[in-house]
Scaffold this active site. Structure first.
Site, PDB file in Angstrom:
ATOM      1  N   SER A  62      77.929  94.690 140.532  1.00 32.64           N
ATOM      2  CA  SER A  62      77.966  93.495 141.378  1.00 32.64           C
ATOM      3  C   SER A  62      79.269  93.381 142.149  1.00 32.64           C
ATOM      4  CB  SER A  62      77.813  92.253 140.489  1.00 32.64           C
ATOM      5  OG  SER A  62      78.163  91.093 141.191  1.00 32.64           O
ATOM      6  N   TYR A 118      80.491  86.620 133.350  1.00 31.27           N
ATOM      7  CA  TYR A 118      79.443  87.476 133.943  1.00 31.27           C
ATOM      8  C   TYR A 118      80.093  88.615 134.726  1.00 31.27           C
ATOM      9  CZ  TYR A 118      76.369  89.271 137.499  1.00 31.27           C
ATOM     10  OH  TYR A 118      75.703  90.128 138.335  1.00 31.27           O
ATOM     11  N   LYS A 174      80.408  92.979 134.103  1.00 33.12           N
ATOM     12  CA  LYS A 174      80.125  94.053 135.072  1.00 33.12           C
ATOM     13  C   LYS A 174      81.323  94.998 135.182  1.00 33.12           C
ATOM     14  CE  LYS A 174      75.956  92.890 136.179  1.00 33.12           C
ATOM     15  NZ  LYS A 174      74.797  93.722 135.746  1.00 33.12           N
TER      16      LYS A 174
HETATM   17  C1  WQD Z   1      75.765  81.628 147.583  1.00 37.50           C
HETATM   18  C2  WQD Z   1      76.499  80.571 148.380  1.00 37.50           C
HETATM   19  C3  WQD Z   1      77.363  78.795 147.024  1.00 37.50           C
HETATM   20  C4  WQD Z   1      73.531  77.170 145.773  1.00 37.50           C
HETATM   21  C5  WQD Z   1      75.499  85.525 143.352  1.00 37.50           C
HETATM   22  C6  WQD Z   1      74.762  85.524 142.043  1.00 37.50           C
HETATM   23  C7  WQD Z   1      75.503  86.281 141.013  1.00 37.50           C
HETATM   24  C8  WQD Z   1      75.973  87.583 141.541  1.00 37.50           C
HETATM   25  C9  WQD Z   1      76.834  87.374 142.773  1.00 37.50           C
HETATM   26  C10 WQD Z   1      74.730  89.608 141.371  1.00 37.50           C
HETATM   27  C11 WQD Z   1      77.768  80.105 147.681  1.00 37.50           C
HETATM   28  C12 WQD Z   1      76.305  78.288 147.984  1.00 37.50           C
HETATM   29  C13 WQD Z   1      74.508  77.958 146.342  1.00 37.50           C
HETATM   30  C14 WQD Z   1      73.360  75.838 146.214  1.00 37.50           C
HETATM   31  C15 WQD Z   1      75.129  76.145 147.792  1.00 37.50           C
HETATM   32  N1  WQD Z   1      74.866  88.384 141.875  1.00 37.50           N
HETATM   33  N2  WQD Z   1      75.280  77.450 147.336  1.00 37.50           N
HETATM   34  N3  WQD Z   1      74.158  75.377 147.220  1.00 37.50           N
HETATM   35  O1  WQD Z   1      77.522  82.468 144.078  1.00 37.50           O
HETATM   36  O2  WQD Z   1      77.446  84.401 145.704  1.00 37.50           O
HETATM   37  O3  WQD Z   1      76.551  84.607 143.305  1.00 37.50           O
HETATM   38  O4  WQD Z   1      76.002  86.760 143.727  1.00 37.50           O
HETATM   39  O5  WQD Z   1      75.430  90.179 140.635  1.00 37.50           O
HETATM   40  O6  WQD Z   1      74.597  86.495 139.941  1.00 37.50           O
HETATM   41  O7  WQD Z   1      74.630  84.203 141.614  1.00 37.50           O
HETATM   42  O8  WQD Z   1      75.330  83.307 145.063  1.00 37.50           O
HETATM   43  O9  WQD Z   1      73.322  82.084 145.815  1.00 37.50           O
HETATM   44  O10 WQD Z   1      74.728  81.105 143.936  1.00 37.50           O
HETATM   45  O11 WQD Z   1      75.631  81.110 146.257  1.00 37.50           O
HETATM   46  O12 WQD Z   1      75.841  75.702 148.699  1.00 37.50           O
HETATM   47  O13 WQD Z   1      72.473  75.061 145.728  1.00 37.50           O
HETATM   48  O14 WQD Z   1      75.660  79.437 148.496  1.00 37.50           O
HETATM   49  O15 WQD Z   1      78.438  77.883 146.944  1.00 37.50           O
HETATM   50  O16 WQD Z   1      78.737  79.833 148.680  1.00 37.50           O
HETATM   51  P1  WQD Z   1      76.821  83.659 144.585  1.00 37.50           P
HETATM   52  P2  WQD Z   1      74.668  81.856 145.209  1.00 37.50           P
END
Ligand code: WQD
Length: 341
Positions: free
Chosen positions: A126, A151, A155
């Site tokens: 990741s 998490y 990784k």
């Molecule tokens: C993306 C953006 C949030 C939800 C993910 C996976 C994690 C890992 C890394 C694989 C961020 C924003 C989110 C919401 C929002 N994957 N957001 N409102 O945090 O980059 O992590 O990639 O290994 O397992 O979770 O992804 O989709 O949670 O968030 O504003 O209700 O969307 O703050 O900027 P993230 P995400």
């Protein structure tokens, strides 16, 4: 026909990779404990490919259970290891659950690979290993910063476990794929992302809000140092990500790997803000999203996107689908799953 074991193969990325493996002519065996996925996914895979893969329900973190599937492992041509817990926020609340499951599962897989001379491993890593990079886009040589969550730490440690194990057994070869943000669903809408409970991730929260399951999307923070103040991520269509696994697997099977432990960034190579994602979703679907801006989410980084040149060059792989296509596919999946016309 070459046989590939896919751990976590009923999960979101795992199931999309199983489809691409079958369509690339591989025989697939899925190992999964169904802790974060549904066995009905096998029917979706069959609807797409015509083949329902062999499946074993097994907890890979329990070495006595992995011993039970030795016959399956014995003559495998490779293993793609997805099985792991992956919710960043949950890992902060329950670190031992993450270290125990994610590390023990990998260690059991590696021990069985050594025991049964399975040579080729593709590991699901990741971009969280980079933390908040100082320079963007990130390359595979970008510094590995202290993980922001247990998490992300699992990784980082997993990559080190693989690298150290490979040093002791010249037969074992591995490629770790550092994913950015996988989104969307197979074009058939027969499989897709199915978070249990309230979604942590942005795209399923968006599609559930559009479907009326969630009242309102909360956008976490608008005071970041970005064009519109919301955070930036590199969103990649899950089918493009799945195809990168096939390319990596073929590289190992055909001995084209340059070293026995390689790492590749798998991202679209561009960043989008949360508001850009919301606006693009509204444009491609015609659905107006109800959202509010709230405070930042703890543990979030400000911005990250990939330099994916190495994967393009060495894996002969690149993304084919746009952000708009990915968002539309996510919406089509949500509508089909909820029976919305
Ligand atoms: C993306 C953006 C949030 C939800 C993910 C996976 C994690 C890992 C890394 C694989 C961020 C924003 C989110 C919401 C929002 N994957 N957001 N409102 O945090 O980059 O992590 O990639 O290994 O397992 O979770 O992804 O989709 O949670 O968030 O504003 O209700 O969307 O703050 O900027 P993230 P995400």
């Amino acid at each position: 026909m070459k046989k590939i074991i896919v751990t976590g193969g009923t999960g979101y990325i795992g199931s999309h990779t199983v489809v691409e493996l079958i369509e690339s002519g591989f025989e697939v065996v899925i190992l999964d404990n169904l802790s974060n996925s549904n066995i009905d996914v096998l029917d979706g895979i069959k609807k797409i490919t015509g083949i329902k893969p062999e499946f074993y329900k097994v907890d890979l973190a329990d070495s006595s259970e992995t011993d039970k599937i030795s016959d399956v492992l014995k003559n495998a041509d490779g293993i793609i290891h997805f099985a792991a817990y992956k919710a960043v926020g949950e890992s902060v609340k329950y670190p031992l659950k993450y270290y125990k499951n994610n590390l023990n599962s990998l260690i059991n897989i590696l021990e069985n690979m050594q025991k049964y001379s399975v040579k080729n491993l593709i590991f699901s890593s990741s971009c969280t290993v980079y933390g908040q990079p100082k320079e963007l886009p990130v390359t595979e040589q970008s510094p590995i910063l202290k993980a922001d969550s247990p998490y992300g730490n699992t990784k980082q440690i997993s990559e080190e476990i693989i690298s150290d194990t490979i040093k002791t057994s010249e037969k074992l070869k591995a490629i770790s794929l550092r994913y950015f943000n996988p989104i969307g669903a197979h074009e058939s809408a027969e499989i897709g992302e199915l978070p249990l409970g309230v979604p942590d991730n942005l795209i399923p929260y968006i599609t559930q809000t559009a479907a009326g399951i969630r009242e309102q999307l909360s956008i976490f923070g608008s005071d970041y140092n970005t064009p519109d103040g919301t955070a930036i991520r590199d969103y990649i269509h899950v089918s493009d990500l799945a195809k990168a696994h096939i390319a990596a697997l073929k590289r190992l099977i055909s001995n084209k790997n340059k070293t026995n432990s390689e790492v590749f960034n798998i991202g679209a190579g561009k960043g989008n803000t949360v508001l850009e994602v919301v606006k693009t979703f509204e444009e491609v679907t015609g659905v107006k999203l109800n959202y509010q801006i709230v405070d930042r989410r703890q543990g979030d980084i400000e911005k990250i996107w990939a330099n994916a040149d190495l994967a393009q060059k060495e894996l002969i792989w690149e993304t084919e689908k746009s952000l708009a296509e990915a968002l539309l596919s996510a919406w089509n999946w949500e509508k089909k799953y909820r029976g919305i016309k």
